[in-house]
Scaffold this motif. Structure first.
Motif, mmCIF file in Angstrom:
data_model
loop_
_atom_site.group_PDB
_atom_site.id
_atom_site.type_symbol
_atom_site.label_atom_id
_atom_site.label_comp_id
_atom_site.label_asym_id
_atom_site.label_seq_id
_atom_site.Cartn_x
_atom_site.Cartn_y
_atom_site.Cartn_z
ATOM 1 N N THR A 182 0.833 -1.196 0.000
ATOM 2 C CA THR A 182 0.000 0.000 0.000
ATOM 3 C C THR A 182 0.871 1.251 0.000
ATOM 4 O O THR A 182 1.894 1.296 0.692
ATOM 5 C CB THR A 182 -0.902 0.011 1.251
ATOM 6 O OG1 THR A 182 -1.625 -1.218 1.304
ATOM 7 C CG2 THR A 182 -1.898 1.156 1.209
ATOM 8 N N ILE A 183 0.470 2.266 -0.755
ATOM 9 C CA ILE A 183 1.227 3.519 -0.779
ATOM 10 C C ILE A 183 1.055 4.256 0.554
ATOM 11 O O ILE A 183 0.066 4.071 1.257
ATOM 12 C CB ILE A 183 0.790 4.425 -1.961
ATOM 13 C CG1 ILE A 183 -0.727 4.735 -1.887
ATOM 14 C CG2 ILE A 183 1.147 3.790 -3.300
ATOM 15 C CD1 ILE A 183 -1.209 5.742 -2.898
ATOM 16 N N PHE A 243 -6.437 3.703 -2.564
ATOM 17 C CA PHE A 243 -5.470 2.778 -3.153
ATOM 18 C C PHE A 243 -5.624 1.392 -2.531
ATOM 19 O O PHE A 243 -5.554 0.368 -3.224
ATOM 20 C CB PHE A 243 -4.042 3.306 -2.943
ATOM 21 C CG PHE A 243 -3.005 2.527 -3.714
ATOM 22 C CD1 PHE A 243 -2.770 2.799 -5.046
ATOM 23 C CD2 PHE A 243 -2.275 1.503 -3.114
ATOM 24 C CE1 PHE A 243 -1.824 2.080 -5.775
ATOM 25 C CE2 PHE A 243 -1.324 0.787 -3.826
ATOM 26 C CZ PHE A 243 -1.107 1.081 -5.161
ATOM 27 N N GLN A 244 -5.863 1.366 -1.220
ATOM 28 C CA GLN A 244 -6.061 0.084 -0.537
ATOM 29 C C GLN A 244 -7.342 -0.590 -1.036
ATOM 30 O O GLN A 244 -7.360 -1.811 -1.263
ATOM 31 C CB GLN A 244 -6.136 0.302 0.971
ATOM 32 C CG GLN A 244 -6.155 -1.009 1.762
ATOM 33 C CD GLN A 244 -6.006 -0.778 3.254
ATOM 34 O OE1 GLN A 244 -6.175 0.331 3.746
ATOM 35 N NE2 GLN A 244 -5.678 -1.826 3.985
ATOM 36 N N VAL A 245 -8.405 0.193 -1.240
ATOM 37 C CA VAL A 245 -9.664 -0.370 -1.764
ATOM 38 C C VAL A 245 -9.438 -0.936 -3.168
ATOM 39 O O VAL A 245 -9.942 -2.016 -3.507
ATOM 40 C CB VAL A 245 -10.771 0.715 -1.794
ATOM 41 C CG1 VAL A 245 -12.032 0.188 -2.481
ATOM 42 C CG2 VAL A 245 -11.098 1.182 -0.388
ATOM 43 N N LEU A 246 -8.665 -0.233 -3.996
ATOM 44 C CA LEU A 246 -8.356 -0.711 -5.344
ATOM 45 C C LEU A 246 -7.612 -2.039 -5.292
ATOM 46 O O LEU A 246 -7.930 -2.971 -6.046
ATOM 47 C CB LEU A 246 -7.525 0.337 -6.102
ATOM 48 C CG LEU A 246 -7.087 -0.038 -7.519
ATOM 49 C CD1 LEU A 246 -8.284 -0.267 -8.436
ATOM 50 C CD2 LEU A 246 -6.167 1.031 -8.108
ATOM 51 N N MET A 247 -6.633 -2.155 -4.383
ATOM 52 C CA MET A 247 -5.867 -3.407 -4.255
ATOM 53 C C MET A 247 -6.774 -4.546 -3.783
ATOM 54 O O MET A 247 -6.639 -5.685 -4.232
ATOM 55 C CB MET A 247 -4.703 -3.210 -3.284
ATOM 56 C CG MET A 247 -3.622 -2.266 -3.805
ATOM 57 S SD MET A 247 -2.190 -2.161 -2.704
ATOM 58 C CE MET A 247 -1.281 -3.624 -3.188
ATOM 59 N N GLN A 257 -3.687 5.816 -9.895
ATOM 60 C CA GLN A 257 -3.561 4.583 -9.115
ATOM 61 C C GLN A 257 -3.921 3.359 -9.955
ATOM 62 O O GLN A 257 -3.227 2.336 -9.921
ATOM 63 C CB GLN A 257 -4.474 4.659 -7.888
ATOM 64 C CG GLN A 257 -4.010 5.659 -6.835
ATOM 65 C CD GLN A 257 -4.963 5.731 -5.650
ATOM 66 O OE1 GLN A 257 -5.934 4.980 -5.565
ATOM 67 N NE2 GLN A 257 -4.681 6.650 -4.721
ATOM 68 N N ALA A 258 -5.027 3.462 -10.721
ATOM 69 C CA ALA A 258 -5.457 2.331 -11.553
ATOM 70 C C ALA A 258 -4.426 2.036 -12.638
ATOM 71 O O ALA A 258 -4.084 0.874 -12.897
ATOM 72 C CB ALA A 258 -6.818 2.633 -12.177
ATOM 73 N N ILE A 259 -3.909 3.100 -13.273
ATOM 74 C CA ILE A 259 -2.908 2.917 -14.328
ATOM 75 C C ILE A 259 -1.643 2.274 -13.749
ATOM 76 O O ILE A 259 -1.051 1.368 -14.350
ATOM 77 C CB ILE A 259 -2.583 4.275 -14.992
ATOM 78 C CG1 ILE A 259 -3.781 4.703 -15.868
ATOM 79 C CG2 ILE A 259 -1.322 4.213 -15.825
ATOM 80 C CD1 ILE A 259 -3.710 6.120 -16.392
ATOM 81 N N LYS A 260 -1.249 2.714 -12.570
ATOM 82 C CA LYS A 260 -0.056 2.174 -11.898
ATOM 83 C C LYS A 260 -0.204 0.664 -11.668
ATOM 84 O O LYS A 260 0.713 -0.113 -11.934
ATOM 85 C CB LYS A 260 0.125 2.896 -10.556
ATOM 86 C CG LYS A 260 1.334 2.464 -9.729
ATOM 87 C CD LYS A 260 1.357 3.267 -8.442
ATOM 88 C CE LYS A 260 2.564 2.928 -7.573
ATOM 89 N NZ LYS A 260 3.827 3.408 -8.170
ATOM 90 N N GLN A 261 -1.398 0.246 -11.208
ATOM 91 C CA GLN A 261 -1.575 -1.150 -10.817
ATOM 92 C C GLN A 261 -1.829 -2.104 -11.983
ATOM 93 O O GLN A 261 -1.721 -3.322 -11.810
ATOM 94 C CB GLN A 261 -2.717 -1.261 -9.796
ATOM 95 C CG GLN A 261 -2.374 -0.645 -8.430
ATOM 96 C CD GLN A 261 -1.082 -1.176 -7.835
ATOM 97 O OE1 GLN A 261 -0.022 -0.577 -8.006
ATOM 98 N NE2 GLN A 261 -1.145 -2.319 -7.167
ATOM 99 N N VAL A 262 -2.175 -1.588 -13.164
ATOM 100 C CA VAL A 262 -2.326 -2.498 -14.314
ATOM 101 C C VAL A 262 -1.054 -2.558 -15.150
ATOM 102 O O VAL A 262 -0.972 -3.329 -16.107
ATOM 103 C CB VAL A 262 -3.521 -2.094 -15.222
ATOM 104 C CG1 VAL A 262 -4.837 -2.169 -14.475
ATOM 105 C CG2 VAL A 262 -3.326 -0.717 -15.850
ATOM 106 N N THR A 263 -0.076 -1.742 -14.787
ATOM 107 C CA THR A 263 1.166 -1.701 -15.563
ATOM 108 C C THR A 263 2.132 -2.767 -15.058
ATOM 109 O O THR A 263 2.641 -2.679 -13.942
ATOM 110 C CB THR A 263 1.816 -0.308 -15.466
ATOM 111 O OG1 THR A 263 0.875 0.673 -15.922
ATOM 112 C CG2 THR A 263 3.064 -0.226 -16.310
#
Length: 453
Positions: A12-13, A33-37, A75-81
């Motif tokens: 988590t950031i 960010f935690q909810v996205l993860m 955040q979404a772009i970061k986590q799909v990369t």
């Protein structure tokens, strides 16, 4: 810089990815960010929360907190990369695909998001759908109302399309597929394409009407309305009809001909296209053209002939005289195809006084000198009132002169509602009301025409 954000984080950031001045907002960014993860599967879901609830949480946050929208995009772009788990990565892309259809990033971030989606689209189908959704959001404003859980679940399973039935004049049904972010304009363009209509000016003359129940409420949909937002009640249905008739008619497509014929014939038989009780030859020709349109061989009996006459005329005309005139017309029409007869009917009906108007029956008006009942005709320029008996124009109001519209409750028990119109200049304001069952539909249609002109 944007590029430095494009690295997957497994933990988590601790602070927002972009500079946020407000500490509370920055803390919300860390929480999102935690909810996205959790939604993607990189972290366990909280007890009692499923993926749909997590998804709603993220989308509501983007909708309600505009200053967090760019952050959550990043955040979404970061986590799909470069995510090593295809299943988790696909969930991240599903979220991004939904987000792009609801809300755009800021104008500052937009070029970077667009470039990212273009680059990713070479190998990722969901990136291509995200790109399309973002283009639609920019064009139509985004689907602000969040979909119900059932639609959200279907979207996550990849079931983004559903069958939609559009009712055309003449009782014909047109089936098409609509997606989560399909707007009325897209379905209209598709429908017009089937009729060979490609010019934007002519496409704009058609509208989709949303009808609830047995016609209690009918209103034209604005081109930018998202269909899944308005078709939530199973008792609603969509109907297409032509509202404007300024573009020159062209009979070069069989679907165009049959659709226009059905609409014009319906208006004629309902008495919405004025024809005088003394116009026997005109009525006989229109009856003959309807007969040939149905490829009916034998002339109808006097009783059957009534089905080809406007309702208001049926008790006023000499049916035997019309049948005799119609027989002459049928002899002249020998060898005429059903399609040619339909064209002939539209051309003959186009000479009638109220052709090209959407017509309503007004039971009474505040101006007691106006006939009761009267016919109200509406097009893009004017609202007119005509005496159905004498075919005299009694009243004309330019739509550009309208200032306000007010729906009035029934003036007496058992009466329909009324629509009040305020029009004219500030120096010479005028008011009139019309009592009619479709007062609300008239209000919506006037507003639609004002906004589309």
């Amino acid at each position: 810089p944007f590029q430095s954000l494009l690295f997957l984080t497994k933990a988590t950031i601790q602070e927002s990815l972009i500079s946020l001045r407000n500490k509370k907002t920055s803390r919300r960014a860390v929480e999102s960010f935690q909810v996205l993860m959790q939604f993607m599967g990189d972290q366990p879901k909280p007890r009692g929360k499923d993926e749909i609830e997590l998804l709603y949480e993220l989308l509501k946050l983007c909708r309600e907190k505009e200053n967090l929208r760019d952050e959550i995009y990043c955040q979404a772009i970061k986590q799909v990369t470069g995510h090593p788990r295809l299943e988790f990565c696909a969930r991240g892309w599903s979220f991004l695909s939904l987000l792009t259809g609801f809300l755009p990033p800021s104008t500052t971030l937009m070029p970077y998001v667009t470039q990212f989606l273009q680059d990713a689209g070479r190998s990722q189908e969901l990136a291509r759908s995200s790109q399309k959704h973002l283009q639609q959001t920019v064009k139509y404003g985004g689907r602000r109302r969040l979909p119900p859980p059932g639609e959200m679940k279907a979207f996550l399973k990849g079931k983004m399309l559903r069958l939609l039935l559009v009712h055309l004049p003449g009782g014909v049904g047109y089936k098409t597929n609509v997606g989560t972010f399909t707007v009325a304009a897209e379905v209209l363009e598709e429908l017009c394409g089937k009729m060979g209509i490609t010019e934007p000016e002519e496409v704009q003359e058609f509208a989709l009407f949303l009808i609830q129940g047995e016609g209690e409420l009918a209103r034209p949909l604005r081109p930018q309305e998202y269909l899944n937002n308005v078709l939530v009640d199973p008792k609603t249905s969509l109907h297409s009809r032509r509202l404007g008739w300024e573009t020159r008619l062209h009979f070069d497509n069989p679907t165009y001909i049959s659709t226009h014929y059905s609409q014009v014939q319906r208006d004629y038989l309902q008495g919405k296209l004025l024809v005088g009780a003394q116009a026997d030859a005109q009525v006989a020709r229109l009856a003959a053209l309807q007969l040939v349109s149905r490829t009916q061989e034998a002339p109808p009996s006097e009783r059957d002939l009534l089905a080809y006459l406007p309702r208001l005329l049926q008790g006023q005309v000499n049916v035997a005289a019309i049948q005799s005139l119609m027989d002459q017309e049928l002899r002249q029409l020998q060898g005429c195809s059903a399609q040619e007869a339909q064209i002939g009917f539209i051309e003959a009906a186009s000479q009638l006084p109220l052709f090209g108007y959407t017509v309503y029956v007004v039971l009474r008006a505040s101006d007691l000198t106006l006939p009761r009942p009267s016919l109200l005709g509406l097009n893009r320029q004017h609202l007119i009132l005509m005496d159905p008996s004498s075919q005299t124009l009694c009243c004309s109001i330019a739509l550009r002169d309208l200032q306000q519209l007010h729906l009035l409750s029934p003036l007496e028990a058992g009466r329909p509602p009324a629509l009040e119109l305020n029009y004219g200049s500030a120096d010479s304001p005028q008011t009139i009301w019309f009592e009619l069952p479709q007062a609300r539909e008239l209000q919506y249609t006037i507003a639609f025409l004002l906004n589309s002109s």
